[in-house]
Design a protein around this motif. Structure first.
Motif, PDB file in Angstrom:
ATOM      1  N   HIS A 226      40.424  38.363  55.220  1.00  0.00           N
ATOM      2  CA  HIS A 226      41.547  38.789  54.380  1.00  0.00           C
ATOM      3  C   HIS A 226      41.369  40.189  53.795  1.00  0.00           C
ATOM      4  O   HIS A 226      42.371  40.838  53.449  1.00  0.00           O
ATOM      5  N   THR A 227      40.146  40.662  53.671  1.00  0.00           N
ATOM      6  CA  THR A 227      39.951  42.022  53.151  1.00  0.00           C
ATOM      7  C   THR A 227      39.899  43.059  54.264  1.00  0.00           C
ATOM      8  O   THR A 227      40.087  44.251  54.004  1.00  0.00           O
ATOM      9  N   GLY A 274      31.343  49.494  42.672  1.00  0.00           N
ATOM     10  CA  GLY A 274      32.473  50.259  42.171  1.00  0.00           C
ATOM     11  C   GLY A 274      32.824  51.477  42.992  1.00  0.00           C
ATOM     12  O   GLY A 274      33.851  52.116  42.726  1.00  0.00           O
ATOM     13  N   THR A 275      32.004  51.806  44.001  1.00  0.00           N
ATOM     14  CA  THR A 275      32.252  53.029  44.768  1.00  0.00           C
ATOM     15  C   THR A 275      32.381  52.817  46.264  1.00  0.00           C
ATOM     16  O   THR A 275      33.066  53.591  46.925  1.00  0.00           O
ATOM     17  N   ARG A 276      31.758  51.791  46.811  1.00  0.00           N
ATOM     18  CA  ARG A 276      31.816  51.605  48.265  1.00  0.00           C
ATOM     19  C   ARG A 276      33.124  50.911  48.662  1.00  0.00           C
ATOM     20  O   ARG A 276      33.670  50.093  47.912  1.00  0.00           O
ATOM     21  N   SER A 277      33.580  51.198  49.872  1.00  0.00           N
ATOM     22  CA  SER A 277      34.850  50.644  50.351  1.00  0.00           C
ATOM     23  C   SER A 277      34.672  49.706  51.536  1.00  0.00           C
ATOM     24  O   SER A 277      35.642  49.348  52.197  1.00  0.00           O
ATOM     25  N   ASP A 278      33.421  49.310  51.825  1.00  0.00           N
ATOM     26  CA  ASP A 278      33.160  48.456  52.992  1.00  0.00           C
ATOM     27  C   ASP A 278      32.714  47.053  52.615  1.00  0.00           C
ATOM     28  O   ASP A 278      32.256  46.285  53.455  1.00  0.00           O
ATOM     29  N   ILE A 279      32.860  46.663  51.336  1.00  0.00           N
ATOM     30  CA  ILE A 279      32.342  45.376  50.865  1.00  0.00           C
ATOM     31  C   ILE A 279      33.469  44.355  50.790  1.00  0.00           C
ATOM     32  O   ILE A 279      34.458  44.542  50.072  1.00  0.00           O
ATOM     33  N   CYS A 327      34.760  43.452  40.750  1.00  0.00           N
ATOM     34  CA  CYS A 327      35.329  42.855  41.962  1.00  0.00           C
ATOM     35  C   CYS A 327      36.848  42.861  41.903  1.00  0.00           C
ATOM     36  O   CYS A 327      37.519  43.151  42.908  1.00  0.00           O
ATOM     37  N   THR A 328      37.406  42.556  40.748  1.00  0.00           N
ATOM     38  CA  THR A 328      38.861  42.590  40.601  1.00  0.00           C
ATOM     39  C   THR A 328      39.384  44.008  40.814  1.00  0.00           C
ATOM     40  O   THR A 328      40.380  44.235  41.527  1.00  0.00           O
ATOM     41  N   ARG A 329      38.710  44.977  40.213  1.00  0.00           N
ATOM     42  CA  ARG A 329      39.157  46.361  40.301  1.00  0.00           C
ATOM     43  C   ARG A 329      39.080  46.907  41.716  1.00  0.00           C
ATOM     44  O   ARG A 329      39.931  47.688  42.140  1.00  0.00           O
ATOM     45  N   ARG A 330      38.079  46.459  42.485  1.00  0.00           N
ATOM     46  CA  ARG A 330      37.851  47.010  43.819  1.00  0.00           C
ATOM     47  C   ARG A 330      38.384  46.128  44.944  1.00  0.00           C
ATOM     48  O   ARG A 330      38.213  46.445  46.121  1.00  0.00           O
ATOM     49  N   GLY A 331      39.013  45.010  44.619  1.00  0.00           N
ATOM     50  CA  GLY A 331      39.532  44.136  45.657  1.00  0.00           C
ATOM     51  C   GLY A 331      38.442  43.434  46.453  1.00  0.00           C
ATOM     52  O   GLY A 331      38.604  43.137  47.638  1.00  0.00           O
ATOM     53  N   ILE A 332      37.314  43.148  45.801  1.00  0.00           N
ATOM     54  CA  ILE A 332      36.184  42.442  46.423  1.00  0.00           C
ATOM     55  C   ILE A 332      36.279  40.966  46.049  1.00  0.00           C
ATOM     56  O   ILE A 332      36.548  40.622  44.896  1.00  0.00           O
ATOM     57  N   VAL A 333      36.076  40.102  47.019  1.00  0.00           N
ATOM     58  CA  VAL A 333      36.157  38.660  46.780  1.00  0.00           C
ATOM     59  C   VAL A 333      34.870  38.180  46.105  1.00  0.00           C
ATOM     60  O   VAL A 333      33.773  38.380  46.641  1.00  0.00           O
TER      61      VAL A 333
END
Length: 533
Positions: A226-227, A274-279, A327-333
């Motif tokens: 889903h991400t 808070g900075t990576r976009s691959d998680i 997690c909420t801020r970065r869209g991480i499950v």
């Protein structure tokens, strides 16, 4: 001039890109725990290079440079222990030896009860039985009729006493008997279980599996699906089952995949998240609150007194809240793995206990009412396994025995009884009760002048040691001789049911003190005073 500027840009852009990648890599490195546990590739290289060797009799009893009179006491005590087990458990020992020819798990647990240097001599001279014939209440009875208090807790399954689960299984048989082993169509209790689990977890949907490992696998797969991201974050030392992505270090022959193992309860980890976009997701096992960034404590690595355990509920709650926010801020499950602790800390599990909502929650162990099970509960948009606009792009997760009628019926009985007044009463003042019991036992241990102390997270214990020693692992055998049944990891983890009464606790406490005194009197803590951890 224009050509010079173009050339400068051609040089500067790649350098800037390299600097950015180096910075990202540095941030990731700073978020790793400095121990080998935090560096899976390095840990596996070290493990592959560590040579095997075994101590003979002289080093087995004197590896700490103890004087000859102490070594003599140790030999005498060891001989008494070996004779005690052989005399009291001959049938159980004989079957264990015979079955080890065909069951590799028996071989493994036999040889990894203690540090490897001592294992060969120990297994050749002191044998234990691994078979039991019956259980009742807080006791196990082996093939020789010897009863022991069970402190192993069936790996966390035994939350409410063995008679409770036998009753669940018996009642489940009656409910599912007419359907039998039919798979595919569901028994009606499946729908009831799903509704009740959604209510308990605060989630929208449920999927059923056959083990906790399978449940965690499905949760991670759904998060990635889903991400659209590949990497998962797990924390140093945490256990989430034995599949490749969550066990990247020794024990797994495959190299680490799309997994970041980061330091728990650390600001550098929050910066990475808070900075990576691959998680895609963060996996949390709340049991790690008991020993953050450390693996499950076992006697097979207990060659000193460095074992540490303590529980700070306030600090761990704050950590979970910070994880939830990033997690909420970065869209991480955010996945809370409650396979072990689910229903042990509170009726609503770790989410209720710590007051933090996850996106996906996994359960297992005790929830099966005595049978194997795994469950994922999650928000509706994360549980969906297909896309309406891309019908061929699915997230597959099926299993032959998922939702087996008898497992589902036993789960229904368990969940029904969880609502009974007498079960709810067990959670009232639970932490205070077990903290008081541990404090009382530690006072007894201090008064007995033995270097043993107990740490606890509610009903989960770990034995710690206050004096440097090479032989703390011997305590497990003195405890077993006192009629205390332990798991194969020895003194690293004791797991009590919530139903453990005061009289039984006082008896167990007395046996622990007697065992520690016997070990002290046999000289195992009287080594060279110059040794250290």
């Amino acid at each position: 001039m224009a050509g010079l500027v173009s050339t400068s840009l051609l040089v500067a852009l790649p350098l800037a890109g390299m600097a950015h990648l180096a910075w990202r890599r540095l941030q990731l490195s700073l978020a790793k725990h400095p121990s080998l546990t935090g560096h899976s590739r390095m840990a596996k290289r070290v493990a592959r290079q560590l040579p095997g060797y075994s101590y003979g009799e002289e080093m087995f009893f004197g590896s700490d440079g103890a004087p000859s009179d102490v070594v003599a006491r140790r030999k005498s005590g060891f001989g008494r222990l070996a004779a005690h087990f052989s005399r009291r458990h001959p049938k159980s020992i004989a079957l264990s030896a015979e079955a080890s020819r065909w069951i590799s798990d028996i071989q493994f647990t036999r040889d990894y009860r203690v540090p490897f240097q001592y294992s060969r001599y120990l297994s050749g001279h002191l044998r234990l039985g691994g078979f039991v014939g019956s259980s009742d209440g807080v006791f196990l009875t082996d093939l020789d009729g010897q009863r022991s208090y069970d402190l192993a807790g069936s790996y966390g399954v035994n939350l409410l006493g063995y008679d409770f689960y036998k009753s669940c299984m018996e009642e489940a048989w009656g409910r599912a008997r007419d359907l039998g082993p039919v798979l595919g169509p569901y028994h009606p209790c499946v729908a009831w279980n799903a509704e009740r689990l959604c209510r308990i977890s605060g989630k929208d949907e449920v999927s059923f599996h056959m083990s906790g490992t399978e449940a965690v696998m499905q949760a991670v797969r759904l998060a990635r699906y889903h991400t659209g991201k590949e990497h998962l974050v797990r924390f140093c030392g945490a256990y989430h089952g034995w599949w490749d992505d969550v066990q990247p270090g020794p024990g797994n022959p495959m190299p680490p995949g799309k997994t970041y193992t980061l330091r728990e309860m650390h600001r550098a980890t929050l910066r990475v998240l808070g900075t990576r976009s691959d998680i895609a997701c963060v996996l949390v096992n709340p049991l790690q609150a008991f020993h953050p960034n450390l693996p499950a404590p076992g006697d097979s690595s207990l060659v000193d007194s460095g074992r540490r355990a303590s529980f700070d509920r306030v600090a761990y709650t704050q950590w979970l809240r910070e994880l939830r926010e990033v997690c909420t801020r970065r869209g991480i499950v955010l996945i809370l793995d409650e396979v072990f602790l689910g229903f042990r800390l509170a009726p609503g599990g770790a989410q209720e206990y710590f007051g933090v909502e996850a996106d996906l929650v996994t359960y297992g162990k005790t929830l099966g009412g005595g049978y194997p099970v795994g469950v994922v509960c999650g928000r509706r948009h994360l549980m969906r396994r297909y896309r309406d606009d891309r019908p061929a792009d699915i997230c597959f997760a099926r299993g032959t025995f998922n939702s087996h009628p008898h497992v589902m019926a036993a789960m229904q009985v368990f969940l029904e009884r969880l609502e009974h007044a007498e079960v709810k009463a067990l959670y009232e003042g639970l932490d205070a009760l077990w903290d008081r019991r541990v404090a009382d036992l530690n006072r007894l241990l201090a008064g007995a002048d033995v270097p043993v102390r107990i740490a606890n997270m509610s009903t989960v214990w770990s034995v710690t040691y206050t004096r440097p020693s090479r032989y703390n692992w011997m305590l497990q055998f003195y405890l077993r001789a006192e009629g205390l049944a332990l798991g194969w990891i020895g003194t690293g983890r004791f797991i009590f049911p919530l139903t453990f009464g005061e009289a039984d606790f006082n008896e167990v406490a007395a046996r622990i003190v007697r065992a520690a005194r016997a070990m002290r009197d046999d000289g195992w803590w009287d080594g060279n005073p110059a040794i250290s951890d």
